[in-house]
Design an enzyme around this catalytic site. Structure first.
Site, PDB file in Angstrom:
ATOM      1  N   CYS A   1     -10.180  -8.528   0.665  1.00 31.16           N
ATOM      2  CA  CYS A   1     -10.089  -9.961   0.938  1.00 31.16           C
ATOM      3  C   CYS A   1     -10.959 -10.385   2.108  1.00 31.16           C
ATOM      4  O   CYS A   1     -11.191 -11.575   2.307  1.00 31.16           O
ATOM      5  CB  CYS A   1      -8.641 -10.367   1.190  1.00 31.16           C
ATOM      6  SG  CYS A   1      -7.897  -9.515   2.576  1.00 31.16           S
TER       7      CYS A   1
ATOM      8  N   HIS B   1      -1.415  -4.489  -8.910  1.00 25.10           N
ATOM      9  CA  HIS B   1      -2.763  -3.929  -9.116  1.00 25.10           C
ATOM     10  C   HIS B   1      -3.110  -2.800  -8.157  1.00 25.10           C
ATOM     11  O   HIS B   1      -4.174  -2.204  -8.260  1.00 25.10           O
ATOM     12  CB  HIS B   1      -3.824  -5.036  -9.062  1.00 25.10           C
ATOM     13  CG  HIS B   1      -4.120  -5.578  -7.704  1.00 25.10           C
ATOM     14  ND1 HIS B   1      -5.287  -5.278  -7.035  1.00 25.10           N
ATOM     15  CD2 HIS B   1      -3.432  -6.407  -6.904  1.00 25.10           C
ATOM     16  CE1 HIS B   1      -5.299  -5.914  -5.873  1.00 25.10           C
ATOM     17  NE2 HIS B   1      -4.180  -6.604  -5.781  1.00 25.10           N
TER      18      HIS B   1
ATOM     19  N   GLN C   1       0.811  -1.220   0.000  1.00 26.24           N
ATOM     20  CA  GLN C   1       0.000   0.000   0.000  1.00 26.24           C
ATOM     21  C   GLN C   1       0.848   1.276   0.000  1.00 26.24           C
ATOM     22  O   GLN C   1       0.294   2.374  -0.004  1.00 26.24           O
ATOM     23  CB  GLN C   1      -0.931   0.006   1.217  1.00 26.24           C
ATOM     24  CG  GLN C   1      -2.002  -1.067   1.183  1.00 26.24           C
ATOM     25  CD  GLN C   1      -3.037  -0.848   0.097  1.00 26.24           C
ATOM     26  OE1 GLN C   1      -3.037   0.169  -0.599  1.00 26.24           O
ATOM     27  NE2 GLN C   1      -3.930  -1.812  -0.071  1.00 26.24           N
TER      28      GLN C   1
END
Length: 379
Positions: free
Chosen positions: A324, A204, A182
C-alpha cells in the site's frame, strides 16, 4: 503465474489457492441475495455461513462473533472506530506504534481527528520492532481508551506479546484491537488466548481472494457500525455480502488451518544464512521472535527499490515493504520507527515466503543475490 518465476511477496498477497478458486467458481452460479428468504437466497446464505464457520475455525472463534468485511483494512477501521465510540467517558487517546500497518495508523488518526480533541499516543519499540511494555503502561496510566497493535509485523515479521498487552489493557479499563492479518494462517492464532477485544484478518494473505476480510468481536462487546444502511452482519457491517469472495475466503481459511506450513521458518533461515554471506548485509528484527515467513534485509550502499527491480528482471518477485506504500519515495516508516536512518531504511528489501515456496527457489535466490547486489552497488 509463470513457472520460471519465484514469488516471494506473500506478505503483499498470496496466489489464489485451488480450493478457493473452485469455491468461488461454484459460488458464481448462486445468484440469490443472501438476505432473501426464498430458495435462491437461502443457497447464497448457506455459502456465507459455511465460509464463516471455516474462517472462525482458523482463529479459534465462534462463528457468531465473526463479522465479514471487504478486507483487513475495513476490519481494522470497523474495530478502531467502533471501540473508539464505545468508551466516550475515557480521555480521547488511542495508543499505537510507528511500526503498525497504515490501515491501523490511518484509522487511529481519522478517529481522533473526527472528535477534534483526541490524540494518537505513540508506543515505543526496540530495535527489533518489539513494543516496549513500559511505554504501554505509561499510555494506560494517562487514560488511553484504546490500544491498536499488530500481532505479526507486515515488514519485519516481529511478533508481539499480545496476551500480556491484553492483560495490561483490560486491567486499565481500556480496549485492545489486534491486526492479525500477517499472522493468521502462518502461526496458530486463538482469539481467546490473545485476550483482545477485536481481531482483524484478511483473505488474500492466506491464498484467498482480494476484497474479503473478517473482524472477530469479543462476545458481549458492542461495536458501532461505521455507516448505517441495511441489517446485514447483525447490523455491524451493513451492505450486501460479497458471496463469491467470502466463499473463497472460507475455502482458503480451511486450507490454511489444515495444511499450515511448519517448515517456512527453516526456509527463511536458509535464506538468512545466504544473506549472511553477502558483505554489508543486515537482517532487521533478527533479535526478536518472528513469524516464520518474513525476512527483511538491508544492503549497505544499495537502494532497495533498485535491487527489487533487478531481482524482478532476474525472475524473483520481492518488495521493499507494504504494497500500500509502493511507489513512495519516503523510507519505510516501520524501519525508521525501529531506529534506522533514512539511508538504512531505503536499503531494505522484504522477502516473504508462502505455502508454495520451495527449498529450490530459496537456493536459486541465494545463488543469484551476490551478483545482483554487487551490480546494484555499482549503480
Amino acid at each position: 503465474m509463470d513457472r520460471a518465476r519465484v514469488y516471494l511477496d506473500h506478505n503483499a498477497t498470496s496466489p489464489l489457492c485451488p480450493p478457493a478458486k473452485a469455491a468461488m467458481t461454484a459460488a458464481l452460479e448462486v445468484f440469490g441475495n443472501p438476505s432473501s428468504i426464498h430458495r435462491e437466497g437461502r443457497a447464497a446464505r448457506d455459502i456465507i455461513e459455511t465460509a464463516r464457520r471455516d474462517i472462525a475455525a482458523l482463529v479459534g472463534a465462534d462463528p457468531a462473533d465473526i463479522v465479514l468485511t471487504s478486507g483487513g483494512t475495513e476490519a481494522d477501521g470497523l474495530a478502531i472506530f467502533g471501540l473508539w465510540a464505545a468508551a466516550p467517558d475515557r480521555p480521547p487517546r488511542i495508543a499505537t506504534a510507528g511500526i503498525e500497518h497504515p490501515a491501523v495508523i490511518g484509522a487511529a488518526h481519522t478517529a481522533v481527528a473526527g472528535r477534534g480533541d483526541g490524540e494518537v499516543a505513540w508506543l515505543a519499540t526496540d530495535g527489533d520492532g518489539v513494543i516496549d511494555g513500559d511505554s504501554l503502561a505509561a499510555s494506560l496510566r494517562l487514560g488511553c481508551r484504546l490500544v491498536a497493535v499488530g500481532l505479526a509485523n507486515h515488514e519485519l515479521g516481529t511478533l508481539q506479546d499480545v496476551a500480556a498487552m491484553a492483560r495490561a489493557t483490560r486491567a486499565a479499563g481500556a480496549h485492545l484491537h489486534v491486526d492479525a492479518v500477517q499472522a493468521a494462517g502462518k502461526i496458530p492464532v486463538d482469539v481467546t488466548a490473545l485476550g483482545a477485544d477485536t481481531v482483524a484478518i484478511s483473505a488474500h494473505k492466506i491464498g484467498g481472494p482480494k476484497g474479503a476480510g473478517a473482524l472477530w468481536i469479543r462476545p458481549g462487546l458492542d461495536i458501532a457500525p461505521t455507516h448505517a444502511a441495511g441489517h446485514q452482519e447483525r447490523e455491524r457491517r451493513p451492505g450486501t455480502e460479497n458471496v463469491v469472495g467470502i466463499a473463497g475466503f472460507g475455502a482458503a481459511a480451511r486450507v490454511a488451518r489444515e495444511t499450515c506450513r511448519q517448515d517456512m521458518a527453516a526456509l527463511a533461515s536458509l535464506l538468512e544464512d545466504g544473506l549472511g554471506e553477502i558483505p554489508g548485509t543486515r537482517i532487521h528484527g533478527r533479535g526478536a521472535p518472528r513469524v516464520g515467513n518474513t525476512v527483511n534485509a538491508g544492503f549497505s550502499g544499495v537502494l532497495g527499490e533498485t535491487l527489487c527491480q533487478a531481482l524482478d528482471l532476474a525472475g524473483f518477485a520481492v518488495s521493499t515493504g507494504a504494497a500500500c506504500t509502493s511507489g513512495s519515495v519516503k523510507p519505510s516508516a516501520v524501519l525508521l520507527a525501529i531506529g534506522l536512518s533514512a539511508d538504512e531504511a531505503k536499503s531494505a528489501v522484504r522477502f516473504s515466503l508462502g505455502p508454495t515456496t520451495t527449498e529450490a527457489e530459496i537456493r536459486a535466490l541465494v545463488a543469484a543475490l551476490p551478483a545482483l547486489v554487487a551490480r546494484a552497488r555499482a549503480v
